[in-house]
Design a protein around this motif. Sequence first.
Motif, short mmCIF file in Angstrom:
data_model
loop_
_atom_site.label_atom_id
_atom_site.label_comp_id
_atom_site.label_asym_id
_atom_site.label_seq_id
_atom_site.Cartn_x
_atom_site.Cartn_y
_atom_site.Cartn_z
N ILE A 42 0.86 -1.18 0.00
CA ILE A 42 0.00 0.00 0.00
C ILE A 42 0.90 1.24 0.00
O ILE A 42 1.13 1.87 1.03
N SER A 43 1.39 1.56 -1.16
CA SER A 43 2.30 2.69 -1.35
C SER A 43 2.07 3.29 -2.72
O SER A 43 1.46 2.66 -3.59
N TRP A 44 2.57 4.50 -2.92
CA TRP A 44 2.45 5.15 -4.22
C TRP A 44 3.54 6.20 -4.37
O TRP A 44 4.19 6.60 -3.38
N ALA A 45 3.73 6.66 -5.59
CA ALA A 45 4.66 7.76 -5.90
C ALA A 45 4.01 8.64 -6.96
O ALA A 45 3.38 8.13 -7.91
N TYR A 46 4.20 9.97 -6.83
CA TYR A 46 3.45 10.87 -7.72
C TYR A 46 4.18 12.20 -7.92
O TYR A 46 4.80 12.74 -7.01
N THR A 47 4.08 12.69 -9.13
CA THR A 47 4.42 14.07 -9.46
C THR A 47 3.38 14.56 -10.47
O THR A 47 2.89 13.78 -11.30
N ALA A 48 3.02 15.84 -10.41
CA ALA A 48 1.95 16.37 -11.25
C ALA A 48 2.40 16.62 -12.68
O ALA A 48 1.57 16.83 -13.56
N GLY A 49 3.72 16.61 -12.94
CA GLY A 49 4.20 16.91 -14.28
C GLY A 49 4.36 18.40 -14.51
O GLY A 49 3.93 19.23 -13.68
N ALA A 50 4.98 18.76 -15.60
CA ALA A 50 5.23 20.17 -15.92
C ALA A 50 4.85 20.40 -17.37
O ALA A 50 5.64 20.17 -18.30
N PHE A 51 3.64 20.89 -17.57
CA PHE A 51 3.15 21.09 -18.92
C PHE A 51 3.82 22.26 -19.61
O PHE A 51 3.78 22.37 -20.85
N TYR A 52 4.46 23.16 -18.83
CA TYR A 52 5.14 24.31 -19.43
C TYR A 52 6.47 23.91 -20.06
O TYR A 52 7.09 24.71 -20.79
N GLN A 53 6.96 22.68 -19.77
CA GLN A 53 8.20 22.23 -20.36
C GLN A 53 8.03 22.01 -21.86
O GLN A 53 6.92 21.83 -22.36
N VAL A 54 9.15 22.06 -22.57
CA VAL A 54 9.14 21.80 -24.01
C VAL A 54 10.05 20.60 -24.28
O VAL A 54 11.27 20.71 -24.13
N PRO A 55 9.51 19.45 -24.69
CA PRO A 55 8.07 19.14 -24.79
C PRO A 55 7.46 18.99 -23.40
O PRO A 55 8.17 18.84 -22.41
N PRO A 56 6.14 19.02 -23.30
CA PRO A 56 5.49 18.93 -21.99
C PRO A 56 5.85 17.63 -21.27
O PRO A 56 5.98 16.57 -21.89
N ALA A 57 6.01 17.74 -19.95
CA ALA A 57 6.31 16.57 -19.13
C ALA A 57 5.02 16.13 -18.45
O ALA A 57 4.40 16.91 -17.72
N PHE A 58 4.62 14.90 -18.73
CA PHE A 58 3.38 14.40 -18.17
C PHE A 58 3.55 14.10 -16.68
O PHE A 58 4.66 13.87 -16.18
N GLY A 59 2.43 14.07 -15.99
CA GLY A 59 2.46 13.63 -14.61
C GLY A 59 2.71 12.13 -14.53
O GLY A 59 2.58 11.40 -15.52
N SER A 60 3.10 11.67 -13.35
CA SER A 60 3.43 10.25 -13.18
C SER A 60 2.86 9.76 -11.86
O SER A 60 3.07 10.37 -10.82
N LEU A 61 2.13 8.63 -11.92
CA LEU A 61 1.59 7.98 -10.73
C LEU A 61 1.96 6.51 -10.77
O LEU A 61 1.66 5.82 -11.75
N THR A 62 2.61 6.03 -9.73
CA THR A 62 2.98 4.62 -9.61
C THR A 62 2.39 4.08 -8.32
O THR A 62 2.64 4.64 -7.24
N LEU A 63 1.62 3.02 -8.41
CA LEU A 63 1.03 2.38 -7.24
C LEU A 63 1.83 1.15 -6.86
O LEU A 63 2.08 0.28 -7.70
N GLY A 64 2.28 1.09 -5.62
CA GLY A 64 3.07 -0.04 -5.15
C GLY A 64 4.56 0.10 -5.38
O GLY A 64 5.31 -0.87 -5.18
N GLY A 65 5.02 1.27 -5.79
CA GLY A 65 6.46 1.46 -6.03
C GLY A 65 6.75 2.87 -6.48
O GLY A 65 5.97 3.80 -6.21
N PHE A 66 7.88 3.07 -7.18
CA PHE A 66 8.25 4.40 -7.66
C PHE A 66 9.07 4.27 -8.93
O PHE A 66 9.57 3.19 -9.27
N ASP A 67 9.21 5.38 -9.63
CA ASP A 67 9.93 5.44 -10.90
C ASP A 67 11.21 6.24 -10.68
O ASP A 67 11.18 7.45 -10.43
N THR A 68 12.35 5.58 -10.78
CA THR A 68 13.64 6.23 -10.49
C THR A 68 14.00 7.30 -11.52
O THR A 68 14.90 8.11 -11.26
N THR A 69 13.35 7.30 -12.68
CA THR A 69 13.69 8.29 -13.70
C THR A 69 13.00 9.63 -13.45
O THR A 69 13.28 10.59 -14.17
N ARG A 70 12.13 9.71 -12.42
CA ARG A 70 11.33 10.91 -12.23
C ARG A 70 11.73 11.76 -11.03
O ARG A 70 11.04 12.72 -10.71
N PHE A 71 12.85 11.44 -10.36
CA PHE A 71 13.23 12.26 -9.21
C PHE A 71 14.72 12.17 -8.93
O PHE A 71 15.41 11.23 -9.37
#
Length: 521
Positions: A143-172
């Motif tokens: 019962i864990s999660w990892a989240y960032t809302a993303g940055a749409f102002y980036q070029v190209p836009p960076a989508f948000g990321s939600l991982t349930l049960g773990g995390f994404d090492t490329t996003r932080f």
Amino acid sequence: MCKSQHDSSSSNKSSAEPFLGRRRWSLVLLHNATRHPATEKLRGYDFNPNKSSTWSYLGLYKLGLIEESLLGYSGNAEFGYDNVTLGWYGEGVEKQVVQGFATKDFYLGSLGISPYAVNITTINDPHPSLLGALKDNGQVPSISWAYTAGAFYQVPPAFGSLTLGGFDTTRFKPNNVSFPFGADPMRELLVGIQSITFDMTASSLLSTGIYAFIDSLVPHIWLPLQVCEAFEQAFNLTWNNSSELYIVTEDMHNRLVQQNANITLKLGPDPAGGNFVDIVMPYGSFDLTASAPYVTNSTRYFPLKRAQNATQYTLGRAFLQQAYVIADYGRSNFSVSQALFPSTSSSQNSAPNLVPISAPSTDVVSTNPASLNPGMTSTDLSPDAIGGLTAGIVALILLVIIAVVLTVRSRRRQQAVRAAAAKAELAAAALKEDEADAGFRKAELDTVEAARHELATADTALGGESELEVPDNCHEMSAQANESLYELATDDVQAPELESTPVRTTHPHFSWQPDMPAPSS
């Protein structure tokens, strides 16, 4: 483990921002298309329960907005059951509680990712949450999660990321700061803001550290009034009373873009001292545009709100553009890291690197990003876990030593008490027997004296020498004398019994001498 990327501005299905921060929010909150059809596309398409074959209506209830009500949010929603699927062809969960809200306070829907069950009409009828159901079904490891809302102002836009049960090492960007859950179950993601600095000025915009609540259900950042006034001077902001927004002029906007100004928030478990992590927010993360229904014409605004008291200090979705949060409900801690934005273009490899977080009952994987390294897998023990195990073993050894010492001391005290009691008992018995011996000897001497007095009495009864001259009287005196001597002899017969008393004086209490050392306790 479930992974989702989202872009609420371009989805052709009903969209929902993950809702973080409060343990009791476990529901799927979607805008009801039947209430405001004119804004359906602007909201990323809405949820229409009339077009769902699996919708089961429960009733119209108020939204459980406890913390958000302190910020002025309110509203009702139509509650019901429906099936929920993550992504286009992702994991699905049946009979989830879904709310179709009908209020202007929320522009986008929200996905409740708390693992706790929710009660609607009675506390005896809990409904499993989305994350809890995924864990029970074996679809996520914890019962864990990892989240960032993303940055749409980036070029190209960076989508948000939600991982349930773990995390994404490329996003932080990893750091070594771990935050415990807040004591208030409604404010678990509580952080201390130690300072706020603007790289165009030398002074801090925050004079004294504060606690703030991370809440993705609101879009703005709520800070004390004096901090907002410092932002006004630094960014040349103008407060609009009617819209309650900070308006940014085009001239100031162009200047800030050219300066590439940054705001840095220094965060830690406490508002002062200890470990901390810096979250850098470029001006682009504050460069937002308001439109209907908030304002008539499209207007640039700064996502900052004036908080009236400490209960309103909040870091909303504007903050989560640059922050990556990992929450572990099994261990009651979370981390906040600087978000990264890998390229989303097809020419570069932007595949996520997912690391599962195992449940506490199995292999331990810390949600602390500092424990991550290329050679670490989901079954490795993190440095924090190793340190915790070592400290636990040392504490256990110390407790055993203390228990042994206390037990030995207690036994020695008991032995000393028993020895002292025995010594006192022996001394009392000896004293009693000595007194008894002395009493018997005194009685024997008195008897002898009595015999002598008795002889004297006999002589007096004879009346002196004149009576002795009479032969018959001499015979009588001789008889009385013999009678007295007989009585004395009778007393003398008892002497062996009295003499037995000295034999008893060889009592065990004389087995040690008073001038010898006392027995050791």
